[in-house]
Design a protein around this motif. Structure first.
Motif, PDB file in Angstrom:
ATOM      1  N   GLY A 172      -9.223 -16.607   9.450  1.00 50.87           N
ATOM      2  CA  GLY A 172     -10.315 -17.032  10.313  1.00 50.87           C
ATOM      3  C   GLY A 172     -11.697 -16.826   9.745  1.00 50.87           C
ATOM      4  N   GLY A 218      -8.945 -13.965  16.241  1.00 45.79           N
ATOM      5  CA  GLY A 218      -7.545 -14.203  15.962  1.00 45.79           C
ATOM      6  C   GLY A 218      -7.234 -14.111  14.478  1.00 45.79           C
ATOM      7  N   LYS A 219      -5.963 -14.360  14.156  1.00 43.15           N
ATOM      8  CA  LYS A 219      -5.495 -14.290  12.777  1.00 43.15           C
ATOM      9  C   LYS A 219      -4.548 -15.443  12.493  1.00 43.15           C
ATOM     10  CE  LYS A 219      -5.709  -9.218  12.388  1.00 43.15           C
ATOM     11  NZ  LYS A 219      -4.930  -7.988  12.074  1.00 43.15           N
ATOM     12  N   VAL A 229      -2.584 -18.852  11.313  1.00 39.48           N
ATOM     13  CA  VAL A 229      -2.761 -20.294  11.375  1.00 39.48           C
ATOM     14  C   VAL A 229      -3.695 -20.708  12.501  1.00 39.48           C
ATOM     15  CG1 VAL A 229      -1.571 -22.486  11.706  1.00 39.48           C
ATOM     16  CG2 VAL A 229      -0.499 -20.687  10.349  1.00 39.48           C
ATOM     17  N   GLU A 230      -3.566 -20.095  13.681  1.00 38.28           N
ATOM     18  CA  GLU A 230      -4.420 -20.476  14.811  1.00 38.28           C
ATOM     19  C   GLU A 230      -5.886 -20.226  14.486  1.00 38.28           C
ATOM     20  OE1 GLU A 230      -3.135 -18.514  18.310  1.00 38.28           O
ATOM     21  OE2 GLU A 230      -1.329 -19.734  18.548  1.00 38.28           O
ATOM     22  N   ALA A 231      -6.180 -19.065  13.873  1.00 35.22           N
ATOM     23  CA  ALA A 231      -7.552 -18.769  13.487  1.00 35.22           C
ATOM     24  C   ALA A 231      -8.029 -19.734  12.409  1.00 35.22           C
ATOM     25  CB  ALA A 231      -7.662 -17.329  13.004  1.00 35.22           C
ATOM     26  N   VAL A 249      -7.106 -22.835  11.964  1.00 37.45           N
ATOM     27  CA  VAL A 249      -7.388 -24.141  12.572  1.00 37.45           C
ATOM     28  C   VAL A 249      -8.773 -24.155  13.211  1.00 37.45           C
ATOM     29  CG1 VAL A 249      -6.714 -25.731  14.411  1.00 37.45           C
ATOM     30  CG2 VAL A 249      -4.964 -24.744  12.927  1.00 37.45           C
ATOM     31  N   LEU A 250      -9.104 -23.105  13.956  1.00 41.16           N
ATOM     32  CA  LEU A 250     -10.430 -23.029  14.575  1.00 41.16           C
ATOM     33  C   LEU A 250     -11.509 -22.904  13.511  1.00 41.16           C
ATOM     34  CD1 LEU A 250     -12.157 -22.932  17.091  1.00 41.16           C
ATOM     35  CD2 LEU A 250     -11.801 -20.462  17.200  1.00 41.16           C
ATOM     36  N   SER A 251     -11.230 -22.142  12.464  1.00 36.05           N
ATOM     37  CA  SER A 251     -12.181 -22.021  11.362  1.00 36.05           C
ATOM     38  C   SER A 251     -12.471 -23.389  10.749  1.00 36.05           C
ATOM     39  CB  SER A 251     -11.618 -21.072  10.297  1.00 36.05           C
ATOM     40  OG  SER A 251     -12.407 -21.096   9.128  1.00 36.05           O
ATOM     41  N   HIS A 298     -12.222 -26.252  12.262  1.00 37.09           N
ATOM     42  CA  HIS A 298     -13.006 -27.016  13.243  1.00 37.09           C
ATOM     43  C   HIS A 298     -14.482 -26.634  13.171  1.00 37.09           C
ATOM     44  CE1 HIS A 298     -14.206 -28.873  17.036  1.00 37.09           C
ATOM     45  NE2 HIS A 298     -14.659 -27.698  17.435  1.00 37.09           N
ATOM     46  N   SER A 351     -10.179 -23.851  24.078  1.00 33.65           N
ATOM     47  CA  SER A 351      -9.123 -23.119  23.379  1.00 33.65           C
ATOM     48  C   SER A 351      -9.104 -21.646  23.755  1.00 33.65           C
ATOM     49  CB  SER A 351      -9.325 -23.246  21.862  1.00 33.65           C
ATOM     50  OG  SER A 351     -10.520 -22.595  21.457  1.00 33.65           O
ATOM     51  N   ARG A 410     -11.024 -19.544  22.496  1.00 31.11           N
ATOM     52  CA  ARG A 410     -11.400 -18.795  21.302  1.00 31.11           C
ATOM     53  C   ARG A 410     -12.886 -18.949  21.021  1.00 31.11           C
ATOM     54  NH1 ARG A 410      -7.281 -16.913  18.205  1.00 31.11           N
ATOM     55  NH2 ARG A 410      -5.180 -17.512  18.855  1.00 31.11           N
TER      56      ARG A 410
END
Length: 314
Positions: free
Chosen positions: A92, A116-117, A119-121, A123-125, A127, A158, A160
């Motif tokens: 992230g 977060g950490k 893959v989810e983080a 993806v947001l990174s 974006h 999200s 986040r």
């Protein structure tokens, strides 16, 4: 001929040849072949699935890794990036630097940390980074960029958010560098002066994507030649290690180690700080680590090796 079971479809076929003179196939042989086929099918299916996941991770990583730092007259750059060991090579934390496109020279930059950490983080990174690039084409005011980014994250719904410090660095008279910073809940950047003095820049601001009416901070710094400003993520200050293995690296230790880097180029300083943190961790698990250094230099282009390579060894 025995089918090898797979995930949704056979993984292949097992073909065995028996001499015609051997007669029929004993029940014991049939059970052995069936068991072997099952194990082989599962192994092949797992290998295929792993290969697909490894390919997907590689594609994502190629798009999320920091881009190489540009060479811009009047600005010397350095960076280091270490994703968390369990984050599949991406996380992230992020930084990005691009030459200013308004004809005034210098660079625009950002360093941030999304909650977060893994893959989810990541993806947001991605974006956030893409949004910053797009906004840079139509908006030059850092505070306005943060306002629009905040609205974008809230509309994504999200749940986040991110901490972020961004801005622009423009060469001035007599090899100075004027840095304008805008912040959203991120750690204060550190300025390294010529004599080894370290100053914290209180940019302030609220987290990006957390509240509809968030307010963001702004600050300005002028750097003389060879002076530097360091941006970093909380993976640096919150790295736990030392003699007990539980003590944080901390802001004071970071400032002390940065003071010892006076006179060094930006690329060497970024790697030196990352190395100090790695020594403090001594192989222990850690969060994502990102470091970005901007240094005032002469108006000639950066010499080879003065910029830290993006995607440094992990």
């Amino acid at each position: 001929v025995t089918a090898l079971p797979g995930s949704g479809a056979p993984a292949g076929a097992l073909v065995l040849v028996r001499s015609a003179r051997a007669g029929g196939r004993p029940a014991a042989d049939a059970a052995l072949v069936s068991d072997f086929a099952f194990r082989a099918g599962m192994a092949l299916s797992t290998a295929v699935l792993y290969a697909e996941q490894a390919h997907t991770a590689a594609v994502l990583r190629s798009g999320l890794d920091p881009a190489p730092l540009p060479e811009v007259p009047g600005v010397r750059l350095g960076a280091a990036y270490r994703p968390a060991p369990d984050a599949l090579g991406f996380g992230g934390d992020f930084y990005q630097v691009e030459p200013a496109r308004d004809g005034c020279g210098g660079v625009k930059f950002a360093l941030g940390d999304v909650c977060g950490k893994g893959v989810e983080a990541a993806v947001l990174s991605g974006h956030v980074r893409q949004s910053l690039r797009t906004l840079a084409l139509v908006e030059s005011r850092p505070l306005r960029v943060l306002d629009v980014l905040n609205q974008s994250l809230l509309e994504a719904d999200s749940g986040r958010f991110a901490s972020l410090v961004m801005g622009a660095a423009r060469p001035g008279a007599q090899d100075t560098l004027d840095v304008v910073l805008a912040g959203g809940g991120h750690l204060p950047p550190l300025v390294l002066r010529r004599g080894g003095t370290v100053e914290a820049v209180d940019v302030g601001g609220m987290l990006v994507g957390a509240l509809p009416d968030a307010e963001f901070g702004q600050a300005g710094v002028r750097l003389a030649r060879d002076e530097l400003i360091l941006l970093y993520s909380d993976g640096v200050t919150e790295a736990r290690g030392g003699p007990t293995g539980a003590e944080e690296y901390g802001a004071e230790r970071l400032a002390h180690d940065l003071a010892g880097c006076a006179g060094m180029p930006a690329g060497a300083i970024a790697e030196r700080i990352a190395l100090r943190v790695a020594e403090w961790l001594a192989g222990r698990a850690h969060d994502d680590i990102a470091v970005l250094a901007l240094q005032a230099s002469s108006s000639s282009p950066s010499s080879p090796g003065s910029s830290g390579a993006a995607g440094a060894p992990r």
